[in-house]
Design a protein around this motif. Structure first.
Motif, PDB file in Angstrom:
ATOM      1  N   ALA A 134      69.971 -18.520  86.681  1.00  0.00           N
ATOM      2  CA  ALA A 134      70.768 -18.667  87.666  1.00  0.00           C
ATOM      3  C   ALA A 134      72.220 -17.085  87.079  1.00  0.00           C
ATOM      4  O   ALA A 134      73.146 -17.466  88.147  1.00  0.00           O
ATOM      5  CB  ALA A 134      71.567 -20.057  87.654  1.00  0.00           C
ATOM      6  N   GLU A 135      72.134 -18.036  85.812  1.00  0.00           N
ATOM      7  CA  GLU A 135      73.611 -16.936  85.453  1.00  0.00           C
ATOM      8  C   GLU A 135      73.050 -15.204  86.185  1.00  0.00           C
ATOM      9  O   GLU A 135      73.469 -14.432  86.081  1.00  0.00           O
ATOM     10  CB  GLU A 135      73.099 -16.963  83.241  1.00  0.00           C
ATOM     11  CG  GLU A 135      73.509 -18.146  83.568  1.00  0.00           C
ATOM     12  CD  GLU A 135      73.974 -18.097  81.754  1.00  0.00           C
ATOM     13  OE1 GLU A 135      74.837 -19.274  81.217  1.00  0.00           O
ATOM     14  OE2 GLU A 135      72.722 -17.620  81.019  1.00  0.00           O
ATOM     15  N   ALA A 136      71.553 -15.045  85.600  1.00  0.00           N
ATOM     16  CA  ALA A 136      71.834 -13.476  86.300  1.00  0.00           C
ATOM     17  C   ALA A 136      71.421 -13.331  87.104  1.00  0.00           C
ATOM     18  O   ALA A 136      72.256 -12.552  88.047  1.00  0.00           O
ATOM     19  CB  ALA A 136      70.552 -12.913  86.153  1.00  0.00           C
ATOM     20  N   THR A 137      71.015 -14.448  88.490  1.00  0.00           N
ATOM     21  CA  THR A 137      72.133 -14.225  89.680  1.00  0.00           C
ATOM     22  C   THR A 137      73.319 -14.163  90.298  1.00  0.00           C
ATOM     23  O   THR A 137      74.048 -13.312  91.053  1.00  0.00           O
ATOM     24  CB  THR A 137      70.989 -15.345  90.546  1.00  0.00           C
ATOM     25  OG1 THR A 137      70.304 -15.937  90.661  1.00  0.00           O
ATOM     26  CG2 THR A 137      71.953 -15.238  92.256  1.00  0.00           C
ATOM     27  N   SER A 158      71.533 -24.122  93.614  1.00  0.00           N
ATOM     28  CA  SER A 158      69.881 -24.682  93.985  1.00  0.00           C
ATOM     29  C   SER A 158      68.295 -24.470  93.261  1.00  0.00           C
ATOM     30  O   SER A 158      68.065 -24.732  93.099  1.00  0.00           O
ATOM     31  CB  SER A 158      69.976 -24.159  96.232  1.00  0.00           C
ATOM     32  OG  SER A 158      69.256 -22.526  96.135  1.00  0.00           O
ATOM     33  N   GLY A 159      68.892 -23.101  93.254  1.00  0.00           N
ATOM     34  CA  GLY A 159      67.914 -22.560  92.185  1.00  0.00           C
ATOM     35  C   GLY A 159      67.425 -23.115  90.812  1.00  0.00           C
ATOM     36  O   GLY A 159      66.681 -23.437  90.692  1.00  0.00           O
ATOM     37  N   PRO A 191      60.346 -27.199  94.937  1.00  0.00           N
ATOM     38  CA  PRO A 191      59.893 -25.800  95.629  1.00  0.00           C
ATOM     39  C   PRO A 191      61.135 -24.874  96.033  1.00  0.00           C
ATOM     40  O   PRO A 191      61.975 -25.723  96.423  1.00  0.00           O
ATOM     41  CB  PRO A 191      59.371 -26.185  96.732  1.00  0.00           C
ATOM     42  CG  PRO A 191      59.480 -27.993  97.136  1.00  0.00           C
ATOM     43  CD  PRO A 191      59.714 -28.918  95.626  1.00  0.00           C
ATOM     44  N   GLU A 192      60.898 -23.942  96.093  1.00  0.00           N
ATOM     45  CA  GLU A 192      62.562 -23.025  95.886  1.00  0.00           C
ATOM     46  C   GLU A 192      62.483 -22.442  97.382  1.00  0.00           C
ATOM     47  O   GLU A 192      63.624 -22.466  97.842  1.00  0.00           O
ATOM     48  CB  GLU A 192      61.822 -21.622  95.446  1.00  0.00           C
ATOM     49  CG  GLU A 192      61.845 -21.654  93.010  1.00  0.00           C
ATOM     50  CD  GLU A 192      61.911 -21.195  92.728  1.00  0.00           C
ATOM     51  OE1 GLU A 192      63.165 -19.959  93.128  1.00  0.00           O
ATOM     52  OE2 GLU A 192      60.628 -20.116  92.487  1.00  0.00           O
ATOM     53  N   ALA A 193      61.198 -22.261  97.758  1.00  0.00           N
ATOM     54  CA  ALA A 193      61.539 -21.953  99.443  1.00  0.00           C
ATOM     55  C   ALA A 193      61.616 -23.176 100.351  1.00  0.00           C
ATOM     56  O   ALA A 193      60.931 -24.336 100.236  1.00  0.00           O
ATOM     57  CB  ALA A 193      60.390 -21.154  99.548  1.00  0.00           C
ATOM     58  N   LEU A 208      68.271 -31.546  97.596  1.00  0.00           N
ATOM     59  CA  LEU A 208      68.630 -31.122  96.736  1.00  0.00           C
ATOM     60  C   LEU A 208      69.548 -32.102  96.253  1.00  0.00           C
ATOM     61  O   LEU A 208      69.409 -32.689  95.045  1.00  0.00           O
ATOM     62  CB  LEU A 208      69.434 -30.176  96.816  1.00  0.00           C
ATOM     63  CG  LEU A 208      69.611 -28.971  95.418  1.00  0.00           C
ATOM     64  CD1 LEU A 208      69.331 -27.404  95.621  1.00  0.00           C
ATOM     65  CD2 LEU A 208      71.409 -28.888  95.707  1.00  0.00           C
ATOM     66  N   THR A 209      70.549 -32.397  97.202  1.00  0.00           N
ATOM     67  CA  THR A 209      71.526 -33.765  96.636  1.00  0.00           C
ATOM     68  C   THR A 209      71.093 -34.747  96.311  1.00  0.00           C
ATOM     69  O   THR A 209      71.037 -35.831  96.019  1.00  0.00           O
ATOM     70  CB  THR A 209      72.843 -33.420  97.675  1.00  0.00           C
ATOM     71  OG1 THR A 209      72.220 -34.391  98.662  1.00  0.00           O
ATOM     72  CG2 THR A 209      73.198 -32.348  97.584  1.00  0.00           C
TER      73      THR A 209
END
Lengths: 582, 241
Positions: free
Chosen positions: A482-485, A507-508, A517-519, A526-527
């Protein structure tokens, strides 16, 4: 089974040899080979079954006969055949051997012998046995043994020669002899003088009768107490053969050879006590015989603490083993240690001699010149019946104080080494240092690698899990991803694209942490997954952020200041979620 | 005053006391030498020369048992190896002159030799080295996944286990048995811990014995002589290492 076999064998032999037409005229007789015999001799009892027509002879039951000892329960068997004047007959003989146990009258009872199923009785036989005690004078016998003693009135400790001699008349052959081991010589020290050579016979005349004699054994006897003692009978088992008697060619079993036990007569011995030795005759040591005695020391110059060996040697013929050790007067300053005593015996044909050596180990306790005083020992001579005084000269010993000056405790003449004190002390150690300076290194050497092993194991397990467990990998790397994004957001790109990255980072992160699942992950899904871990306010903030991200994509434009604000919010949300999510 | 205190401290130093004792020994006064040297030993000081000189002093006092005891003790210090061997040779010669030698049973020679010369430090070092090699190779195998490293690590750890078994066995044996020297001038090995019990064999000072630490009676110690005879000796008559 064996009995049956024997009976069948006898039956077969008799049946094969007998003519079928013979009449049953059976006689059964018993006889012994001699009517008079001596105690110790062996006799043969023959049971003879004679007749012209019989088949089976069964062995009789042999009762116990007082005074006779059956040597072998299996009888010797033989069969004789005769054909006289056209009439055939045969006899079957069973021979039993007995040893005569006692003298007097001995009766062999009637014996029952079954022949072809019919029992026949033998007549009783009475024997007249000559006992050992009532036998006639030796010289009337064909052979006898005699024990000759060199003296019947010795003193205590005097050497006696005991000679066992066998006498036998011409015409008697001695096939073999065995001397019994149970010769009783209580009160005597006994030593054999036999050299292992075979006895040699020689001619001799005894009371006008010609005899041959052979010395079977010689012993040296030493009485060790005074009083009336007895040398017991000595028994010899002989196998003799009479070459002059008529020989019965049919007497296959015995021939003219027989086994006989003969014994010597017991000999009374009156042992006299040793006379008291006079004070001028020397120290009494119970020595009786012809001895030479010497005394010496191995070293005359020694150091304090060194050993001095005092040796007393007795040589000659006499009661070496019964002699007492001489007791010497030692000078002060010497201590006596562990004496030793050795005897070496020499066996001549007619006397026992040898050497006895007493060794005293003396330890010198102080320096100086010392003398072991002269003395004398008394040896009784049985020939003269008097004591002989044997003087022992005085012995001087020099004990040196200085260890290096002579044979001290520090220098050994034989070994040639010097034992001197060490003057300089090396490094001191303390007893509590431990033998090897402690064992701390052992603990360290074991603990450190074990700790390293533990750490390495943990690392390995983590690596293996990351490799094999994708969900764990995502969960572990969720924050960094997440931090890299977020780090890829730059001023150069459009605000919309930056908002998309904010949305993807959040979200990732949630998907990685909750293994979703990511996709195709919708905001509502998510919530919903976050609901168990956050309170309503926090959930509302996330929902609001997600709405902004969704709406910004369709907005015509958006200011960069909003982006900075939302970026800060995402960072704080990630921090919060990092602690709240599993 | 200060000089006085310094002098006192110097006099109390082990080196000074050792030199004084050695001088007494040289002056043919072994009793004084023994007194001073034994005091040093009792205070926990130890080195090769101390035990060699004690052995020599007891030789002069004709206490061969104690002489042998201290010479054997000195044998653990390599700097006095020659003097130790010479002293032991001397004591053995004296014992033979007293005809107090004893035939040696091979099994006892082996057991006593093991108890006496078992290299505990060397074996412990070997164990540590093997453990470290084994662990190092195992970690290397985890990092590199090399099968050779894995096999080698198991071999090293197996050897380490074997050495550990030897160490524990030796430890148990040493826990039960100890070596000692008979210091009685003359006595008897008895079948039971009682002065009236049967005497098995006479014993003399200087005899080496194996002491069974687990078997103690009141004032008696169970020992095995080097000829294999086992029995009881009065505890004060045996000096343990």
């Amino acid at each position: 089974m064996r009995k049956i076999g024997e009976a069948l064998l006898i039956w077969a032999l008799v049946w094969v040899a007998s003519p079928a037409q013979a009449q049953p005229d059976i006689t059964v007789t018993a006889s012994v080979n001699t009517a008079t015999a001596r105690q110790g001799e062996r006799i043969a009892l023959s049971i003879v079954v004679s007749g012209s027509n019989f088949n089976t002879v069964t062995r009789p039951q042999m009762p116990a006969i007082a005074g006779l000892a059956l040597q072998n329960p299996q009888p010797q068997m033989s069969t004789n055949y005769r054909f006289v004047n056209g009439v055939s007959s045969r006899s079957h003989t069973l021979t039993y051997v007995f040893r005569i146990e006692r003298g007097g009258s001995i009766t062999i009872p009637s014996l029952t012998v079954p022949v072809d199923g019919t029992t026949y009785e033998t007549k009783p036989i009475t024997l007249s046995i000559q006992g050992a005690s009532d036998r006639p004078a030796e010289t009337t016998e064909e052979f006898f043994v005699r024990m000759d003693l060199s003296s019947n009135r010795p003193v205590v400790g005097q050497q006696l020669l005991a000679e066992l001699t066998l006498f036998f008349k011409p015409g008697i052959d001695i096939v073999s002899f065995t001397i019994s081991n149970n010769w009783r010589t209580d009160g005597f020290w006994k030593e054999s003088l036999n050299d292992g050579a075979a006895p040699q016979a020689e001619e001799t005349i005894l009371n006008g009768e010609r005899y041959r004699k052979a010395v079977l054994s010689r012993h040296a006897l030493f009485p060790n107490r005074s009083g009336d003692l007895t040398i017991g009978e000595q028994t010899v088992s002989l196998t003799v053969r009479n070459t002059s008697r008529f020989q019965d060619p049919f007497n296959v079993y015995f021939g003219n050879q027989r086994s006989v036990d003969v014994a010597t007569r017991s000999i009374p011995v009156s042992v006299r006590a040793l006379p008291e030795a006079g004070s001028d005759e020397g120290m009494p040591i119970n020595a009786v015989g012809d001895f030479t005695i010497t005394r010496r020391i191995v070293q005359s110059v020694v150091g304090v603490g060194e050993a001095v060996e005092l040796v007393t040697e007795m040589s000659g013929a006499g009661n070496l083993a019964l002699v007492s050790k001489p007791v010497y007067e030692l000078p002060e300053g010497f201590e006596r240690f562990q004496p030793s005593d050795e005897v070496q015996l020499t066996r001549a044909p007619t006397q026992l001699s040898g050497t006895r050596t007493f060794r005293d180990v003396l330890i010198a306790r102080r320096a100086g010149d010392f003398t072991i005083p002269a003395t004398a020992v008394a040896v009784f001579d049985p020939q003269t019946a008097r004591y002989r005084r044997i003087p022992l000269a005085a012995i001087g010993i020099t004990v040196n104080r200085d260890a290096s000056a002579g044979r001290s405790g520090a220098y050994d003449m034989e070994q040639g080494f010097t034992l001197a004190p060490i003057a300089v002390a090396s490094r001191w150690t303390r007893a509590d240092d431990g033998a090897f300076g402690g064992w701390w290194w052992f603990g360290s050497g074991l603990l450190l690698p074990l700790l390293a092993l533990g750490a390495a194991k943990r690392w390995k397990d983590e690596r293996d899990r990351l490799r094999s467990d994708h969900a764990y990998y995502r969960k572990t790397h969720a924050r960094s991803r997440a931090e890299a994004t977020l780090a890829t957001i730059s001023d150069a790109e459009e605000v919309k694209a930056s908002f998309a990255k904010l949305h993807r980072a959040l979200s990732g992160f949630v998907a990685d942490r909750l293994d979703l699942p990511e996709a195709g992950l919708e905001d509502a899904t998510l919530t919903r997954h976050l609901a168990p871990y956050l309170d309503a306010d926090e959930l509302a903030i996330i929902r609001q952020f997600l709405d902004i991200c969704a709406s910004i994509r369709f907005a015509p434009s958006q200011s960069r200041s909003d982006l900075v604000r939302e970026l800060s919010r995402v960072e704080s949300l990630l921090k919060r979620l990092d602690s709240a999510l599993p | 005053m200060m000089w006085f205190v310094i002098t006192l401290l110097l006099l109390d130093a082990p080196d000074v006391r050792f030199r004084m004792a050695t001088q007494a020994l040289t002056d043919q006064d072994p009793a004084t030498a023994v007194r001073e040297l034994v005091a040093l030993e009792a205070e926990g000081y130890a080195n090769g020369p101390l035990f060699v000189n004690l052995g020599i002093a007891y030789t002069h006092l004709d206490s061969l048992g104690l002489a042998k005891y201290y010479f054997l003790k000195a044998g653990r210090f390599s700097d006095v190896n020659l003097a130790t061997q010479t002293g032991l040779q001397h004591v053995e010669t004296q014992m033979l002159r007293r005809a107090s030698g004893l035939p040696v049973l091979s099994l006892n020679r082996f057991i006593n030799g093991f108890l006496w010369t078992y290299p505990d430090r060397l074996v412990a070092i070997l164990f540590i080295v093997l453990v470290n090699i084994g662990i190092g190779l195992r970690i290397g195998h985890w990092i590199t996944s090399s099968s050779g490293a894995s096999t080698a690590s198991w071999v090293a750890l197996g050897l380490a286990t074997a050495v550990l078994v030897v160490m524990l066995s030796a430890m148990a044996m040493r826990h039960q048995f100890g070596l000692g020297i008979v210091t009685l001038r003359e006595g008897a090995l008895r079948a039971e811990p009682d002065t009236t019990a049967d005497a098995i064999v006479p014993v003399y000072e200087g005899y080496e014995v194996r002491m069974d630490r687990q078997a103690h009676a009141d004032g008696w110690t169970r020992v095995t002589l080097i000829n294999g005879s086992t029995g009881w000796l009065p505890t004060p008559g045996v000096r343990a290492f």
